[in-house]
Scaffold this active site. Structure first.
Site, PDB file in Angstrom:
ATOM      1  N   HIS A   1     -76.909  27.450   4.879  1.00  0.00           N
ATOM      2  CA  HIS A   1     -77.460  27.570   3.539  1.00  0.00           C
ATOM      3  C   HIS A   1     -76.334  27.348   2.533  1.00  0.00           C
ATOM      4  O   HIS A   1     -75.208  26.997   2.916  1.00  0.00           O
ATOM      5  CB  HIS A   1     -78.135  28.932   3.342  1.00  0.00           C
ATOM      6  CG  HIS A   1     -77.294  30.098   3.751  1.00  0.00           C
ATOM      7  ND1 HIS A   1     -76.139  30.475   3.073  1.00  0.00           N
ATOM      8  CD2 HIS A   1     -77.425  30.965   4.784  1.00  0.00           C
ATOM      9  CE1 HIS A   1     -75.622  31.539   3.648  1.00  0.00           C
ATOM     10  NE2 HIS A   1     -76.364  31.852   4.699  1.00  0.00           N
TER      11      HIS A   1
ATOM     12  N   HIS B   1     -72.861  28.827   3.223  1.00  0.00           N
ATOM     13  CA  HIS B   1     -72.020  28.097   4.166  1.00  0.00           C
ATOM     14  C   HIS B   1     -71.398  26.864   3.508  1.00  0.00           C
ATOM     15  O   HIS B   1     -70.220  26.548   3.732  1.00  0.00           O
ATOM     16  CB  HIS B   1     -72.835  27.635   5.383  1.00  0.00           C
ATOM     17  CG  HIS B   1     -73.357  28.749   6.228  1.00  0.00           C
ATOM     18  ND1 HIS B   1     -74.675  29.136   6.196  1.00  0.00           N
ATOM     19  CD2 HIS B   1     -72.752  29.546   7.138  1.00  0.00           C
ATOM     20  CE1 HIS B   1     -74.868  30.122   7.064  1.00  0.00           C
ATOM     21  NE2 HIS B   1     -73.716  30.395   7.642  1.00  0.00           N
TER      22      HIS B   1
ATOM     23  N   MET C   1     -72.551  29.974  12.726  1.00  0.00           N
ATOM     24  CA  MET C   1     -73.564  30.057  13.777  1.00  0.00           C
ATOM     25  C   MET C   1     -74.776  29.206  13.417  1.00  0.00           C
ATOM     26  O   MET C   1     -75.856  29.374  13.983  1.00  0.00           O
ATOM     27  CB  MET C   1     -73.965  31.507  14.032  1.00  0.00           C
ATOM     28  CG  MET C   1     -72.859  32.327  14.661  1.00  0.00           C
ATOM     29  SD  MET C   1     -73.457  33.738  15.623  1.00  0.00           S
ATOM     30  CE  MET C   1     -74.371  34.644  14.397  1.00  0.00           C
TER      31      MET C   1
ATOM     32  N   GLN D   1     -65.672  41.879   8.700  1.00  0.00           N
ATOM     33  CA  GLN D   1     -65.291  40.774   9.575  1.00  0.00           C
ATOM     34  C   GLN D   1     -64.051  40.055   9.051  1.00  0.00           C
ATOM     35  O   GLN D   1     -63.137  39.726   9.821  1.00  0.00           O
ATOM     36  CB  GLN D   1     -66.445  39.789   9.702  1.00  0.00           C
ATOM     37  CG  GLN D   1     -66.110  38.501  10.448  1.00  0.00           C
ATOM     38  CD  GLN D   1     -67.293  37.561  10.524  1.00  0.00           C
ATOM     39  OE1 GLN D   1     -68.145  37.724  11.379  1.00  0.00           O
ATOM     40  NE2 GLN D   1     -67.361  36.585   9.630  1.00  0.00           N
TER      41      GLN D   1
END
Length: 279
Positions: free
Chosen positions: A31, A34, A27, A152
């Site tokens: 940082h 990611h 999204m 998730q």
């Protein structure tokens, strides 16, 4: 690096790639956490595709959606420095052309209804829906997700298994700041004083993990003690739970594979974290 914004452009660009493709859905507001996902994707595939899309369907509050940090140009510069070949930065209309109200949705029952799913109704329906769409658009052979969002990760894996998607789901260990705080875009919401308090969630996880390693099996007592530690530090606990790592079920006394999950509010931020314990 090529940047595309429409599904047609994305499919045309992907069609020109030869070899194994790995997708890293994000999204944005990238940082080091990611970028670690991107590096893992490079290790397991010939080509890396990164999507940047703030998905409205997974936000339960409009205020949270509007406040989510958007730093696209900075994000694209970081991805270029990592050698990413293709980025997909669609508009909401490109993803939901018929509006979200009437859009087909993907749900993983059970796993989606507890912890973050209970605190944020509809959140994981939004997550599963957008990830399913991105998988259909990109047609990757692999996709990479962080283990910080452990619930998730399990939901995505279950969806892929249930829908017979030929995609390897790679989980990457949580990247942390020097004081243990899990890296997250939501850390940007913390003021300096709150930032000093925030590692308390991780410290409670560590304390509980050590107790499990010492053969402590009074799960409810351990959860209560950790909740009190988090509250005493100045955070508002959302949940703290010791679960079976394979499916988030309640662990037996003889369990050897745990995940300890925690979430807490601190100012404008809702922080989540977890630790896996394998005995």
């Amino acid at each position: 690096m090529k940047q595309v914004t429409s599904v047609a452009q994305l499919r045309e660009a992907v069609a020109g790639l030869r070899g194994r493709i790995a997708l890293v859905p994000t999204m944005g507001n990238l940082h080091e956490g990611h970028l670690t996902l991107v590096r893992r994707a490079r290790e397991i595939a010939d080509h890396v595709v990164v999507s940047i899309f703030v998905n409205p369907l997974q936000f339960d509050r409009e205020q949270d959606l509007q406040a989510y940090p958007r730093t696209e140009e900075q994000d694209l510069d970081l991805l270029r420095s990592e050698g990413v070949e293709l980025t997909f930065t669609p508009s909401t209309e490109a993803i939901y052309p018929h509006s979200m109200d009437v859009h087909t949705r993907v749900e993983v029952p059970g796993l989606s209804d507890i912890f973050c799913g209970e605190s944020r109704p509809g959140h994981f329906v939004g997550v599963a829906t957008i990830v399913c769409k991105l998988f259909n658009m990109v047609q990757p052979q692999a996709a990479v997700f962080g283990r910080k969002d452990f619930q998730q990760l399990l939901i995505i894996r279950r969806m892929v298994e249930d829908l017979a998607m030929p995609i390897e789901i790679a989980g990457v260990d949580t990247v942390r700041e020097a004081d243990g705080l899990a890296m997250s875009s939501r850390n940007n919401y913390l003021d300096p004083q709150q930032r000093k308090i925030a590692p308390a969630l991780f410290h409670a996880l560590q304390h509980t993990a050590e107790a499990l390693r010492q053969s402590e099996r009074h799960y409810a007592e351990l959860e209560e003690n950790a909740t009190q530690l988090i509250a005493a530090a100045g955070m508002t606990p959302d949940y703290f739970s010791i679960r079976r790592a394979s499916d988030l079920g309640k662990p037996a006394q003889s369990e050897t594979g745990f995940v300890i999950l925690g979430a807490a509010f601190l100012g404008m931020a809702r922080l989540i974290d977890n630790l896996e314990v394998n005995l």
